[in-house]
Design a protein around this motif. Sequence first.
Motif, mmCIF file in Angstrom:
data_model
loop_
_atom_site.group_PDB
_atom_site.id
_atom_site.type_symbol
_atom_site.label_atom_id
_atom_site.label_comp_id
_atom_site.label_asym_id
_atom_site.label_seq_id
_atom_site.Cartn_x
_atom_site.Cartn_y
_atom_site.Cartn_z
ATOM 1 N N LEU A 239 0.830 -1.212 0.000
ATOM 2 C CA LEU A 239 0.000 0.000 0.000
ATOM 3 C C LEU A 239 0.857 1.253 0.000
ATOM 4 N N PHE A 240 1.866 1.281 0.863
ATOM 5 C CA PHE A 240 2.739 2.449 0.947
ATOM 6 C C PHE A 240 3.529 2.637 -0.355
ATOM 7 N N LYS A 241 3.987 1.539 -0.930
ATOM 8 C CA LYS A 241 4.789 1.625 -2.155
ATOM 9 C C LYS A 241 3.991 2.201 -3.318
ATOM 10 N N HIS A 242 2.722 1.822 -3.409
ATOM 11 C CA HIS A 242 1.938 2.165 -4.591
ATOM 12 C C HIS A 242 0.897 3.255 -4.344
ATOM 13 N N ALA A 243 0.949 3.897 -3.177
ATOM 14 C CA ALA A 243 -0.078 4.875 -2.808
ATOM 15 C C ALA A 243 -0.244 5.968 -3.855
ATOM 16 N N GLU A 244 0.869 6.461 -4.409
ATOM 17 C CA GLU A 244 0.781 7.583 -5.340
ATOM 18 C C GLU A 244 0.223 7.178 -6.704
ATOM 19 N N ALA A 245 0.103 5.893 -6.953
ATOM 20 C CA ALA A 245 -0.551 5.426 -8.175
ATOM 21 C C ALA A 245 -2.016 5.095 -7.921
ATOM 22 N N LEU A 246 -2.452 5.297 -6.674
ATOM 23 C CA LEU A 246 -3.843 5.054 -6.299
ATOM 24 C C LEU A 246 -4.466 6.405 -5.945
ATOM 25 N N ASN A 247 -5.557 6.383 -5.212
ATOM 26 C CA ASN A 247 -6.157 7.644 -4.756
ATOM 27 C C ASN A 247 -5.410 8.067 -3.500
ATOM 28 N N ASN A 248 -4.278 8.726 -3.705
ATOM 29 C CA ASN A 248 -3.284 8.932 -2.652
ATOM 30 C C ASN A 248 -3.833 9.655 -1.424
ATOM 31 N N GLY A 249 -4.510 10.771 -1.646
ATOM 32 C CA GLY A 249 -5.006 11.562 -0.524
ATOM 33 C C GLY A 249 -5.973 10.785 0.350
ATOM 34 N N GLU A 250 -6.920 10.108 -0.274
ATOM 35 C CA GLU A 250 -7.913 9.356 0.500
ATOM 36 C C GLU A 250 -7.283 8.131 1.149
ATOM 37 N N LEU A 251 -6.330 7.511 0.466
ATOM 38 C CA LEU A 251 -5.637 6.359 1.057
ATOM 39 C C LEU A 251 -4.910 6.775 2.335
ATOM 40 N N LEU A 252 -4.181 7.879 2.278
ATOM 41 C CA LEU A 252 -3.449 8.346 3.457
ATOM 42 C C LEU A 252 -4.400 8.754 4.579
ATOM 43 N N ALA A 253 -5.523 9.374 4.203
ATOM 44 C CA ALA A 253 -6.502 9.764 5.220
ATOM 45 C C ALA A 253 -7.073 8.542 5.927
ATOM 46 N N LYS A 254 -7.352 7.501 5.150
ATOM 47 C CA LYS A 254 -7.875 6.259 5.735
ATOM 48 C C LYS A 254 -6.806 5.601 6.611
ATOM 49 N N ALA A 255 -5.562 5.609 6.151
ATOM 50 C CA ALA A 255 -4.473 5.037 6.943
ATOM 51 C C ALA A 255 -4.315 5.769 8.266
ATOM 52 N N ARG A 256 -4.470 7.094 8.224
ATOM 53 C CA ARG A 256 -4.370 7.883 9.459
ATOM 54 C C ARG A 256 -5.549 7.563 10.390
ATOM 55 N N GLU A 257 -6.735 7.432 9.824
ATOM 56 C CA GLU A 257 -7.925 7.108 10.617
ATOM 57 C C GLU A 257 -7.776 5.771 11.341
ATOM 58 N N VAL A 258 -7.199 4.788 10.661
ATOM 59 C CA VAL A 258 -7.037 3.446 11.222
ATOM 60 C C VAL A 258 -5.801 3.348 12.113
ATOM 61 N N ARG A 259 -4.983 4.412 12.137
ATOM 62 C CA ARG A 259 -3.731 4.435 12.895
ATOM 63 C C ARG A 259 -2.736 3.414 12.345
ATOM 64 N N LEU A 260 -2.654 3.330 11.035
ATOM 65 C CA LEU A 260 -1.848 2.289 10.413
ATOM 66 C C LEU A 260 -0.359 2.445 10.735
ATOM 67 N N LEU A 261 0.169 3.669 10.622
ATOM 68 C CA LEU A 261 1.590 3.852 10.892
ATOM 69 C C LEU A 261 1.941 3.562 12.356
ATOM 70 N N PRO A 262 1.190 4.066 13.333
ATOM 71 C CA PRO A 262 1.490 3.702 14.719
ATOM 72 C C PRO A 262 1.448 2.194 14.973
ATOM 73 N N LEU A 263 0.498 1.506 14.339
ATOM 74 C CA LEU A 263 0.400 0.060 14.520
ATOM 75 C C LEU A 263 1.583 -0.660 13.881
ATOM 76 N N VAL A 264 2.039 -0.151 12.748
ATOM 77 C CA VAL A 264 3.215 -0.728 12.091
ATOM 78 C C VAL A 264 4.456 -0.526 12.969
ATOM 79 N N ILE A 265 4.608 0.658 13.511
ATOM 80 C CA ILE A 265 5.750 0.941 14.385
ATOM 81 C C ILE A 265 5.732 0.020 15.596
ATOM 82 N N SER A 266 4.553 -0.171 16.178
ATOM 83 C CA SER A 266 4.427 -1.053 17.339
ATOM 84 C C SER A 266 4.789 -2.493 16.977
#
Length: 360
Positions: A239-266
């Motif tokens: 997802l992170f690799k190909h985000a800019e070839a997808l609907n980038n803004g909405e993808l990142l917003a959804k990732a932030r909503e789900v707390r994807l980066l904090p969960l990955v770091i954990s």
Amino acid sequence: GLSGLAPPRRAQCGRSRRRGACGLRMAAAAKYAQEGGGGDEAERPLKVCAEAGRKCVRQIHQHPILSDEWLQLVDSLKQLTRLVQLEGRMPANAKVAEVHGRNQETPGTLWDQEAHENAIRILVEEAKVNLCLRMMNDFKVWQYNPTDMKQSVENCMKTYDLSQVNIEQKCRQFEEYLGQLLWRAFAHVETLQLMDIPLLIDHCGLVLQHVDATRAAGLECSSSKLEQEVLVMYYVSSLFKHAEALNNGELLAKAREVRLLPLVISHMSRHAGDIRGEQRTAAAEYPERISVEVAAGLAALADNEDFQTDWRSFFEGPEQMAAFLALQESFVAPIISADPDKRRALRPLLDLFNKVQRAM
């Protein structure tokens, strides 16, 4: 919707994309022609694999978990996964590199790459990947509900005269086979462009939240373990690799909503292990392949233009930033030490470490 393509970014233009699409169709036609085999006996195994793969893919339908149809589906997934593994051992098809219009600067797509992934290509062509994701998500929701799971297992034991060990084996096989197919499919941006991206992000969040809450210890990340609690890290990386070839803004917003980066770091902090030499812990450590993939995914996120403009909003405070920074020494530095050539590809991630350090 998130499954659609975003407007072209950076140096892309409509004309080059039309040429690329034309080249893709020609490459696909060439690959199909090669699979047809003609009189070339060397191509016969590919044709047999493609036919067997299509048959297995067309048997994929959604059924109630542990129903008779679901139990039979596991066998089809097993056959399809074995075909994927068999194709992975076949020599690359050098002929596709000669196809006019193919982009020689990339590994290619499912339709014009040198690697053989007919089973995955057919899964995409038959529009089954979203179905497979829904099936996997439903399975994990069911598995994470002990009451529902216990009741279903008891009913299955009575109805089909199966032991609990047999049922647990079927569940493990379902998760591992389907998880591998999704992993292989998500590696390709053309698959993600057809996906229900919000569901994929929700699924990754569901699994990572479960790991965070209930499996802080005891999660084995060795290469022999193919449960979702490990494989979703590959999904997130794609997802992170190909985000800019997808609907980038909405993808990142959804990732932030789900707390994807904090969960990955954990997940990385708790389960990647300290991969520096003698400090490695065999049970907990990421295999080399997943380490490299996760690092590449984070580097792609760090290089994402929309992420760069609002990176602070993806972290939840100084403590989480500190956990992220700790990964530079314990996780990223050893990867670069083992292969200095990777420094260039990971440069955006190294720059993000510096940016976060300055903000602390």
